[in-house]
Design an enzyme around this catalytic site. Structure first.
Site, PDB file in Angstrom:
ATOM      1  N   ARG A 220       0.831  -1.205   0.000  1.00  0.00           N
ATOM      2  CA  ARG A 220       0.000   0.000   0.000  1.00  0.00           C
ATOM      3  C   ARG A 220       0.867   1.257   0.000  1.00  0.00           C
ATOM      4  NH1 ARG A 220      -3.690  -0.576   5.127  1.00  0.00           N
ATOM      5  NH2 ARG A 220      -4.616   1.352   4.272  1.00  0.00           N
ATOM      6  N   HIS A 263      -5.019  -2.591  13.546  1.00  0.00           N
ATOM      7  CA  HIS A 263      -6.362  -3.161  13.655  1.00  0.00           C
ATOM      8  C   HIS A 263      -6.428  -4.141  14.833  1.00  0.00           C
ATOM      9  CE1 HIS A 263      -6.341  -1.830   9.437  1.00  0.00           C
ATOM     10  NE2 HIS A 263      -7.641  -1.724   9.560  1.00  0.00           N
ATOM     11  N   ASP A 347      -8.280   7.655  12.016  1.00  0.00           N
ATOM     12  CA  ASP A 347      -8.516   6.335  11.450  1.00  0.00           C
ATOM     13  C   ASP A 347      -9.696   5.733  12.220  1.00  0.00           C
ATOM     14  OD1 ASP A 347      -8.260   4.041   9.924  1.00  0.00           O
ATOM     15  OD2 ASP A 347      -6.135   3.766  10.346  1.00  0.00           O
TER      16      ASP A 347
END
Length: 632
Positions: A220, A263, A347
């Site tokens: 990414r 996460h 986020d």
């Protein structure tokens, strides 16, 4: 008399010049660079036009003003809102959460709470028709301010719309070394997601991926060099803006040098401010010159910079404050030092780095106190509105602080024409635009061309590649079972389309635990062997299987080529393979066919490695810029 006239004229001239200096605020008077002046320029006036037309793609929107320079029409809009409406305007909610909280429809819940917008994921998007209908329905909500319908459409591994080109992804763009291709990709992505009705894109990533064990950024990222990441990021932002799409760069202050996924946990970077300035912050500083609209925060800690700690609600341990909740990072560094006055968005607040350590209520309040304007995916939006309004009423957060965030949010919506009309595009017209985007063959040709340009050949001993195809030899493809059917299909399809000679057979062998002795006997010396790998650093089982298979092939004196379809770091674990090709992506992207075409000699590899690859002892195995052609 003449002297009196001259004195009056001189006085008038001094007054005029003084007024011009005050209005124009030249850099040499106020100690600002021209870039800083441009950053603080006021947006165009609200037109009052109800046509709902967007700014022309070729027109670059103006930058957001400072809170004390807010457009009077935006100020009037803020003044007309209740405290609860203003607080709700600081939230983008997940559709699943919205549907769970709504007693009627998602649109009715939006009308009730006046959230800034909704974010959609692939799980919400069942078909092209359903997606357009969903977005049209969401936009039909009776809201004081039109909503954002947001998406993460980075290209490559992070895409949500399977009916459109996925493009090659950021690391592949980095391997091309051509910012023009990043701009082209950004423009195409912006145009295509807008055709479905999206009006906010959380892309691109500006993380400098200098940690080969990074489990969440990897391909990414544009690369491991801050200057290259900055150049590519600026180009993609420009492309998105040309398409009339707000861009959101992420993850400030930089998520590239972590070995933990935020996460799942709370990553930490142990470096000091000097290192942060030289590496992680450089792309963000540079992209601000492009007039970036929004910056997303990272749920990571920098203990040498943000020294404050709290007791974790997860296990009672002492944890440092992550950037998302840090006044040091969001206000002192990003706002005051770097001069960013666009929208700061967190986020997702549902991620474990935040939710498990800080709790929902505390995270919401701390993020706003730190300087965040927009709260992404609060796990309990209704309660979050109450928590924040109560915090204002109790004096924990000032209403002026809330107003400043809402002013920035409304200014950005105005910048892209969203405040000019409450009327959304009818479903029939929107779906017609979506169909046109799905049928755009030029975009798909661009997708393949960019992917082919990115293919990087790192090793090719004895010119093993390209494969010599003939009807007397077989091709053995060894790799993860999930990849083999698509790779075999690509070989058959490309050979047939190009009218090339076919292999006698193309045989797929899953490599769960090595190759059996019978399988080894099948492979003849004239046969071609392709070993497919994907992200060996995060998949221990696959890594051990690949090492075992390569050891077996090497002992049998069988040559093999490797096709790396994820991050290029796989070569660290099998550095003595004779041929290695990196394509920086798999799934239904163009990276895989670009790699197969290169293996067959239908594409000449020209990509250059955008990241440094260390060996397992940390020494440089391949440096940035490495890459061969078939002539080398």
């Amino acid at each position: 008399m003449r002297k009196i006239i001259l004195m009056i004229a001189s006085f008038v001239l001094i007054v005029v010049i003084s007024m011009m200096v005050y209005v124009q605020k030249p850099a040499w008077i106020f100690g600002q660079t021209t870039g800083q002046q441009a950053l603080h320029a006021s947006p165009p006036e609200l037109s009052g036009d109800s046509s709902g037309t967007q700014p022309e793609a070729s027109t670059k929107p103006e930058s957001s003003p400072e809170p004390d320079q807010v457009d009077p029409a935006i100020q009037a809009k803020v003044d007309s809102m209740s405290l609860a409406q203003k607080v709700a305007q600081m939230m983008i909610v997940d559709l699943d959460t919205l549907e769970r909280e709504s007693k009627a429809t998602s649109a009715s819940e939006l009308s009730k709470q006046q959230y800034a917008g909704v974010i959609l994921f692939q799980r919400n998007l069942k078909s092209a028709e359903q997606t357009v209908k969903l977005i049209t329905d969401l936009k039909s909500a009776k809201t004081n301010v039109p909503i954002w319908v947001a998406i993460d459409q980075e290209g490559g591994v992070v895409t949500r719309l399977p009916w459109l080109p996925r493009f090659a992804g950021n690391m592949a763009l980095g391997a091309t070394g051509n910012p023009d291709l990043a701009e082209q990709t950004g423009k195409l992505i912006g145009e295509q997601i807008e055709s479905f009705g999206f009006n906010l894109n959380f892309a691109p990533s500006l993380d400098v991926n200098n940690n080969p064990d990074n489990p969440v950024i990897g391909i990414r990222s544009f690369g491991s060099e801050p200057e290259d990441v900055a150049a590519m990021g600026m180009a993609m932002v420009k492309g998105l803006q040309e398409a009339g799409m707000p861009s959101v760069v992420k993850h400030f202050p930089g998520h590239g040098d972590t070995s933990m996924d935020s996460h799942l946990g709370l990553p930490s970077i142990p470096y000091d401010r000097q290192r942060l300035d030289q590496v992680e912050l450089l792309p963000f500083r540079e992209v601000m010159k492009q007039g970036v609209d929004m910056i997303m925060t990272a749920h990571i800690t920098f203990p040498k910079i943000e020294t404050k700690t709290v007791v974790s609600k997860k296990d009672g341990a002492s944890v440092h404050i992550p950037a998302t909740l840090s006044h040091t990072f969001l206000t002192e560094i990003l706002r005051d030092e770097l001069g960013f006055d666009g929208v700061i968005v967190t986020d997702s607040l549902e991620m474990q780095a935040i939710s498990s350590n800080f709790g929902n209520k505390e995270a919401i309040i701390k993020a706003v106190q730190a300087g965040a304007d927009l709260l992404l995916m609060p796990s309990n939006p209704d309660a979050s509105v109450k928590w924040l309004t109560d915090a204002v009423k109790q004096g924990v957060i000032s209403e002026e602080r809330i107003n400043a965030s809402v002013e920035r949010i409304l200014t950005l919506k105005h910048k892209y024409g969203q405040l000019d009309s409450q009327q959304s595009t009818p479903y029939v017209d929107q779906f017609r635009m979506a169909q046109k985007a799905m049928q755009d063959q030029e975009a798909r040709q661009s997708e393949l061309a960019i992917a082919e340009h990115a293919v990087t050949l790192l090793q090719n001993l004895d010119h093993q590649l390209p494969f010599k195809v003939n009807a007397n030899a077989s091709l053995y493809v060894l790799g993860p079972s999930s990849l083999l059917p698509e790779i075999q299909r690509q070989f058959h399809a490309i050979l047939s389309k190009e009218g090339q000679s076919q292999f006698k057979k193309i045989i797929s062998l899953p490599i769960t635990g090595g190759i059996s002795s019978d399988q080894m006997k099948q492979i003849g010396t004239s046969d071609a062997v392709l070993l497919v790998t994907r992200n060996l650093n995060t998949d221990k089982k696959q890594r051990e299987a690949v090492r075992k298979v390569w050891s077996q092939l090497r002992k049998a004196k069988q040559k093999a080529a490797v096709l790396s379809v994820g991050a290029p770091y796989d070569i660290r674990y099998i550095s003595d393979v004779p041929a290695f090709v990196a394509v920086y992506g798999d799934r239904p992207t163009a990276n895989l066919p670009a790699g197969v075409r290169t293996l067959l000699g239908l594409n000449i590899p020209t990509g250059k490695l955008p990241v440094r690859i260390p060996d397992l002892n940390g020494q440089t195995l391949f440096d940035v810029g490495a890459g061969l052609t078939y002539e080398d």
